[in-house]
Scaffold this active site. Sequence first.
Site, mmCIF file in Angstrom:
data_model
loop_
_atom_site.group_PDB
_atom_site.id
_atom_site.type_symbol
_atom_site.label_atom_id
_atom_site.label_comp_id
_atom_site.label_asym_id
_atom_site.label_seq_id
_atom_site.Cartn_x
_atom_site.Cartn_y
_atom_site.Cartn_z
ATOM 1 N N ILE A 19 0.739 -1.208 -0.063
ATOM 2 C CA ILE A 19 -0.003 -0.054 -0.123
ATOM 3 C C ILE A 19 0.777 1.179 -0.069
ATOM 4 C CG2 ILE A 19 -1.738 1.251 1.194
ATOM 5 C CD1 ILE A 19 -2.757 -1.519 2.237
ATOM 6 N N ASP A 65 14.228 2.283 9.997
ATOM 7 C CA ASP A 65 13.365 1.458 10.894
ATOM 8 C C ASP A 65 12.468 2.274 11.824
ATOM 9 O OD1 ASP A 65 12.225 -0.807 12.292
ATOM 10 O OD2 ASP A 65 14.180 -1.736 12.080
ATOM 11 N N TYR A 155 -2.320 -7.907 16.758
ATOM 12 C CA TYR A 155 -2.241 -7.104 15.673
ATOM 13 C C TYR A 155 -3.480 -6.271 15.777
ATOM 14 C CZ TYR A 155 -2.795 -5.427 10.788
ATOM 15 O OH TYR A 155 -3.029 -4.697 9.962
ATOM 16 N N THR A 190 -1.578 -7.408 -1.576
ATOM 17 C CA THR A 190 -0.288 -7.045 -1.508
ATOM 18 C C THR A 190 0.499 -8.359 -1.209
ATOM 19 O OG1 THR A 190 -0.432 -6.431 0.605
ATOM 20 C CG2 THR A 190 -0.991 -4.744 -0.744
ATOM 21 N N TYR A 200 -7.498 -15.366 7.752
ATOM 22 C CA TYR A 200 -8.680 -14.479 8.323
ATOM 23 C C TYR A 200 -9.827 -15.269 8.263
ATOM 24 C CZ TYR A 200 -6.272 -9.870 8.216
ATOM 25 O OH TYR A 200 -5.337 -8.773 8.590
#
Length: 255
Positions: A19, A65, A155, A190, A200
Amino acid sequence: MNRRFADKVVVVTGGSRGIGAAVTQRLAAEGATLAIGYRSERPAAEDLVSRLTAGGGQAIAVQADVIDPAQLGHLMDEAVAAFGHLDVLVSCAGIEHFGTLQELTPADFDRVFGVNTRGQLFAVQHAVRHMRSGGRIVLTSSVSASRAVFHHTLYAASKAAVEAMVLNLAAELGKREITINAIAPGGTATDMAAEHAKSYPHPDLGLPLEAWMRTHIALRRLAEPEEIAAAYAFLASTDASYLTGRTLAADGGYF
């Protein structure tokens, strides 16, 4: 395509792939001058710079980073040193994580929150040192921050924290006429999705990814990165001048 970003200097973290690369190319097509932050994908970042400059744009690549605030400071400083000012920050750097509660370790927590949450917070801190009135900041959340996904707790929490940061920083930055918002992408085609998208669907459903998408996404497919980039471009532009503290879901109608 219009030139909404002519004379605007934009830093994109995670700008060499996925993205982030799509956002970089979209903003460049609309006239932006780009500083592309990358962690390890130097060839990809340099190739992107070559393509943008060959087309008449201005761009540099800077290794940074995002887990290290000092490197984020260096990225913003390099952008200003090269181009004189900084108008927009788009924070796209992020990492995925799936795992059960029992599998989680403190190292996992530090790594995921270090990139997805702390990295975005300190990117904002260093960017606003250089921003003038009218600055734009767009962070990256995820549809997972508001929709439960099996084994995705760490996450999702790291992205939900980003939405809280955006909500609360809006008032502080609003005094300087700087807006801050976030995009919450859904599944996007991606390399990260290629690696993790199969995780998922709930394992008890026994559905392949394509069947799961047909029953959980109104548009019945993954997004193309360019479609998500268009949402970032909107929030980074003057068209979104009265939007701040908000998270925009770009998820194809995830239900």
